[in-house]
Write an enzyme that holds these catalytic residues in place. Structure first.
Site, PDB file in Angstrom:
ATOM      1  N   ARG A  69      23.551 -45.916   8.391  1.00 35.46           N
ATOM      2  CA  ARG A  69      24.846 -45.434   7.887  1.00 35.46           C
ATOM      3  C   ARG A  69      24.604 -44.197   7.010  1.00 35.46           C
ATOM      4  O   ARG A  69      25.331 -43.226   7.065  1.00 35.46           O
ATOM      5  CB  ARG A  69      25.602 -46.522   7.112  1.00 35.46           C
TER       6      ARG A  69
ATOM      7  N   TYR B  13      48.181 -30.553  14.194  1.00 43.39           N
ATOM      8  CA  TYR B  13      47.968 -31.809  14.914  1.00 43.39           C
ATOM      9  C   TYR B  13      48.799 -32.934  14.271  1.00 43.39           C
ATOM     10  O   TYR B  13      48.767 -33.117  13.049  1.00 43.39           O
ATOM     11  CB  TYR B  13      46.464 -32.144  14.877  1.00 43.39           C
TER      12      TYR B  13
ATOM     13  N   ASP C   6      40.911 -26.249  10.278  1.00 37.27           N
ATOM     14  CA  ASP C   6      40.609 -27.076  11.442  1.00 37.27           C
ATOM     15  C   ASP C   6      40.310 -26.115  12.591  1.00 37.27           C
ATOM     16  O   ASP C   6      41.193 -25.430  13.085  1.00 37.27           O
ATOM     17  CB  ASP C   6      41.817 -27.974  11.732  1.00 37.27           C
TER      18      ASP C   6
ATOM     19  N   LYS D 242      36.899 -32.949  21.222  1.00 40.52           N
ATOM     20  CA  LYS D 242      37.477 -31.932  22.089  1.00 40.52           C
ATOM     21  C   LYS D 242      36.379 -31.032  22.679  1.00 40.52           C
ATOM     22  O   LYS D 242      35.542 -31.511  23.386  1.00 40.52           O
ATOM     23  CB  LYS D 242      38.541 -31.154  21.306  1.00 40.52           C
TER      24      LYS D 242
HETATM   25  C1  LIG Z   1      42.391 -34.253  18.129  1.00 43.07           C
HETATM   26  C2  LIG Z   1      42.538 -33.438  16.927  1.00 43.07           C
HETATM   27  C3  LIG Z   1      42.292 -33.984  15.661  1.00 43.07           C
HETATM   28  C4  LIG Z   1      41.936 -35.444  15.456  1.00 43.07           C
HETATM   29  O1  LIG Z   1      40.660 -35.745  15.939  1.00 43.07           O
HETATM   30  P1  LIG Z   1      40.229 -37.168  16.550  1.00 43.07           P
HETATM   31  O2  LIG Z   1      38.849 -36.903  17.032  1.00 43.07           O
HETATM   32  O3  LIG Z   1      41.197 -37.498  17.644  1.00 43.07           O
HETATM   33  O4  LIG Z   1      40.282 -38.156  15.449  1.00 43.07           O
HETATM   34  C5  LIG Z   1      42.410 -33.146  14.566  1.00 43.07           C
HETATM   35  N1  LIG Z   1      42.754 -31.849  14.707  1.00 43.07           N
HETATM   36  C6  LIG Z   1      42.994 -31.302  15.913  1.00 43.07           C
HETATM   37  C7  LIG Z   1      43.381 -29.862  15.998  1.00 43.07           C
HETATM   38  C8  LIG Z   1      42.911 -32.072  17.065  1.00 43.07           C
HETATM   39  O5  LIG Z   1      43.170 -31.524  18.243  1.00 43.07           O
END
Ligand SMILES: *Cc1c(COP(=O)(O)O)cnc(C)c1O
Length: 378
Positions: A46, A98, A169, A194
């Site tokens: 962890r 998001y 982000d 992604k």
């Molecule tokens: C999918 C996404 C998230 C969240 O991420 P997860 O891996 O699904 O928890 C946050 N920001 C953006 C821009 C996203 O596309």
């Protein structure tokens, strides 16, 4: 080192005992100690795991940051960032983002005493929203799902002047096309689910941070809360990173062709893609990005849920699904799917209307994708 070389080599240390060229999968929860209280690097997975560490080192190098931390999801990474704040602290965020991030702000952290304000895409709006207790600016650029761009340098200057940290982000652009820490951001968030994973086969998240003190707090939280990725997911992310540069190039090449096709189509009323010379963000994209990305959104003329479903049913290669950034093309109806957690009134005000479709352009042959879109839109 250039980006295309970094994705292959950064963070990689050939295994000392065997010479293995690829980072091994360390499937172990714990590590033998030579002596009590003598730190040897790894004690418990962890806290730290060699496969995860290779991933973190790679991500730090890609984003040009000193420190990176990997998490079990993008949301877990965001949760750690917000957990460094205390009740009464204020966050200014862009309103198009998001849906899950909005939900984390409003339904998890607001009840715990954090304050949130939402502004548009103009840097000046961030300045106007600053209050005495503002601790963070939180932005996406390009935004999800309307592909707005925010001038990162301008917002980071406002943040700097007001002693506020800028979080960005960077899931949509990836470090291949945008390196926000070089533009003045303090911290980069990723949903590695992604493009970084890139194959729609894992859930993961990451943070890359500039400031050592903040990194210390975040690392403490990563271990104390424990939302870490397992070794296998870390290994898959490392594997995905190897092809990030060539995948992004192909995503972009296809997105340029598809957005051009959609722009001319009579059944389409609007196309959102910064690579289009007609996009209001084309110049800004050229300034702060090295590429335009693979996300294209568009509005269907007289579009609504029924019309969208008819369109989606005619698609064969392009798959109706949540998520984005994989090698395969995915299409999404934000109003109900990814952004369904935003209250309708606010969703409409932002422009996430019922005629909006978001396309994550894959790396298939663009001719096949265009042929299919053409048939389905007719
Ligand atoms: C999918 C996404 C998230 C969240 O991420 P997860 O891996 O699904 O928890 C946050 N920001 C953006 C821009 C996203 O596309």
């Amino acid at each position: 080192m250039q980006f295309k070389t970094k994705v292959i080599h950064a963070g990689l240390e050939h295994d000392k005992s065997t010479g293995a060229v690829i980072t091994p999968l360390y499937l172990t929860s714990t590590y033998r100690q030579e002596e009590v209280a003598v730190h040897q690097g790894f004690e418990y997975s962890r806290t730290g795991n060699p496969t995860r560490k290779a991933l973190e080192d790679s991500l730090a190098a890609l984003e040009n940051g000193p420190f990176a931390l990997a998490f079990s999801s993008g949301m877990a990474a965001e949760h750690a960032v917000l957990s460094t704040l205390t009740p009464g602290d204020h966050v200014v965020a862009c309103s198009d983002m998001y849906g899950g991030t909005y939900r984390l702000f409003e339904d998890v952290f607001k009840p715990l005493g954090l304050e949130f304000s939402y502004v548009g895409w103009d840097a000046a709006e961030f300045e106007s929203a600053v209050k005495q207790n503002t601790k963070l600016f939180w932005i996406e650029s390009p935004t999800n799902p309307l592909i707005h761009l925010i001038d990162i340098k301008a917002v980071s200057e406002i943040a700097g002047r007001n002693n506020i940290r800028l979080v960005i982000d960077n899931t949509f652009a990836t470090p291949c096309f945008q390196q926000p820490l070089l533009l003045g951001a303090s911290l980069v968030v990723h949903s590695t689910t992604k493009y970084i994973g890139g194959h729609s086969d894992l859930i993961g998240g990451a943070l890359v941070v500039n400031d050592e003190e903040w990194y210390g707090k975040l690392k403490f939280l990563q271990n104390a809360i424990g939302a870490i990725p397992g070794a296998f997911d870390s290994w898959l992310m490392l594997r995905g990173i190897k092809t990030l540069a060539i995948r992004m190039k192909q995503h972009e090449e296809n997105a340029l062709k598809i957005s051009g096709f959609l722009e001319k189509h009579p059944a389409v009323s609007e196309v959102y893609y910064p690579g289009l010379p007609t996009s209001p963000y084309h110049e800004l994209a050229r300034r702060q990005m090295n590429g335009f990305g693979g996300m294209v959104s568009f509005k269907m003329k007289d579009g609504n849920l029924k019309r969208a479903n008819e369109f989606f049913k005619k698609l064969k290669i392009i798959t109706l699904a949540e998520s984005l950034g994989g090698v395969e093309s995915l299409i999404n109806y934000p109003a109900v799917m990814t952004h369904g957690s935003i209250p309708e009134k606010q969703r409409m005000a932002i422009g996430i209307t019922n005629d909006l479709v978001r396309l994550s352009v894959g790396i298939e042959d663009s001719e096949d994708l265009i042929e299919e879109l053409s048939l389905a839109l007719s």
